[in-house]
Design an enzyme around this catalytic site. Structure first.
Site, PDB file in Angstrom:
ATOM      1  CD  GLU A  40      48.795  39.561  44.758  1.00  0.00           C
ATOM      2  OE1 GLU A  40      48.358  38.384  44.893  1.00  0.00           O
ATOM      3  OE2 GLU A  40      49.787  40.091  44.746  1.00  0.00           O
ATOM      4  CG  HIS A  42      45.018  37.469  36.500  1.00  0.00           C
ATOM      5  ND1 HIS A  42      44.690  39.143  36.449  1.00  0.00           N
ATOM      6  CD2 HIS A  42      43.779  37.099  35.635  1.00  0.00           C
ATOM      7  CE1 HIS A  42      43.598  39.259  35.751  1.00  0.00           C
ATOM      8  NE2 HIS A  42      43.259  38.172  35.172  1.00  0.00           N
ATOM      9  N   GLY A 152      39.059  31.541  38.007  1.00  0.00           N
ATOM     10  CA  GLY A 152      38.645  32.060  38.984  1.00  0.00           C
ATOM     11  C   GLY A 152      37.246  32.028  39.376  1.00  0.00           C
ATOM     12  CE  LYS A 153      36.010  27.852  44.436  1.00  0.00           C
ATOM     13  NZ  LYS A 153      35.734  27.445  45.905  1.00  0.00           N
ATOM     14  CE  LYS A 154      36.085  39.143  39.537  1.00  0.00           C
ATOM     15  NZ  LYS A 154      35.092  39.954  38.817  1.00  0.00           N
ATOM     16  CG  LEU A 189      42.161  41.721  43.886  1.00  0.00           C
ATOM     17  CD1 LEU A 189      43.330  41.216  43.740  1.00  0.00           C
ATOM     18  CD2 LEU A 189      42.091  43.248  44.429  1.00  0.00           C
ATOM     19  CB  SER A 190      37.469  43.109  38.828  1.00  0.00           C
ATOM     20  OG  SER A 190      37.016  43.527  37.539  1.00  0.00           O
ATOM     21  CB  SER A 191      40.879  43.714  34.672  1.00  0.00           C
ATOM     22  OG  SER A 191      41.841  42.349  34.825  1.00  0.00           O
TER      23      SER A 191
END
Ligand code: PAF
Length: 281
Positions: A40, A42, A152-154, A189-191
């Site tokens: 989500e 991405h 992404g800001k993550k 969320l992270s791969s």
């Protein structure tokens, strides 16, 4: 959706497309670079790119130069068919899916991250990682020549270094920062979340909870960085924490939170999985 794996073919294709489709107004290109295993997070980057550009390009390339020896390069999740479907549904025009041999030659030139910003935080546990990131992003941006590129800001430190590279190399692309997407319980969320067992996933929630606590303290007018970090460390203490820091958005040390210009960053290991998260204040 067109799928292209050769960098020069993509460059040519985009050049033609810009010229033939862009009658008077130049077609804008939105670019989302990824390493695949799309989630989500991405999808929200793709959505932003789709909203604001004529042509949307997504790349999937598990970049070997940003993995250190012994890291998860070989087992990094690969989900090409699912990724392709996600891109099609997301309205992506071009999926770029190169092989390492087409992206890198012998006797490579590489972009070096600045010593101060590239070798702190994540750069301490992964020295040289950001050199690989910057090198591949420079290559990708030169191939696609996008109007806007979405990150992404993550991955806040990555985003900061890429913005710095674009500025200092006088590149004309606009870097767009997109908010982190979270599960309903707060997990970013992270791969790499697929590596977590059920118990580890539960443990991982301490990371987002600690960030929420930090943000909450600010609403209670606590602005002293050390005071906030002390409370956050209490929540994080069962985990193997690589760092928990509050910095300004130029990644400089601050003593008091500057609202609108600060960021709390955490990296912790849960089992063998390294997880990053942050909150922008
Ligand atoms: O954030 C990522 O997925 C990667 O670091 C990037 C930007 C695609 C470069 O390989």
């Amino acid at each position: 959706m067109k799928i292209i794996s050769n960098p020069l073919e993509l460059k040519e294709y985009l050049k033609d497309k810009r010229e033939t489709d862009g009658f008077q107004v130049k077609q804008s290109v939105g670019f989302v670079p990824t390493m695949g295993a799309l989630h989500e997070g991405h999808i929200s980057l793709i959505r932003e790119a789709r909203k604001n550009n004529d042509i949307v390009v997504v790349s999937i390339f598990v970049n070997p130069t940003q993995f250190l020896k012994g890291e998860d390069l070989d087992k990094y999740p690969k989900k090409y068919d699912a990724d392709k479907k996600i891109c099609e549904i997301g309205g992506v025009d071009i999926l770029f899916f190169p092989e390492a041999k087409d992206m890198y030659g012998n006797d490579e030139v590489s972009i070096l991250a600045p010593i101060v910003r590239g070798y702190v935080l994540e750069g301490t546990s992964r020295p040289g990682h950001f050199n690989g990131v910057l090198t591949v992003v420079m290559k990708l941006l030169n191939i696609v020549e996008p109007t806007r590129a979405y990150f992404g800001k993550k991955d806040a430190q990555q985003l900061n270094l890429i913005s710095l590279m674009v500025k200092h190399f006088f590149m004309s692309v606009e870097i767009v920062a997109v908010d982190t997407v979270r599960e309903s319980d707060g997990l970013a969320l992270s791969s790499r979340n697929v590596y977590l067992s059920k118990e580890e996933r539960q443990e991982a929630l301490k990371i987002s909870s600690s960030l929420q606590l930090g943000a909450k303290m600010l609403t209670q007018n606590v602005v002293e960085v050390e005071e906030i970090l002390k409370k956050m460390r209490e929540i994080l203490s069962p985990l193997e924490v690589s760092y928990v820091e509050i910095l300004n958005r130029d990644f400089e040390i601050i003593k008091k939170v500057e609202i609108g210009n600060s960021i709390i960053l955490v990296e912790a290991r849960v089992g063998t999985t390294r997880l990053l998260d942050n909150i922008w204040l």
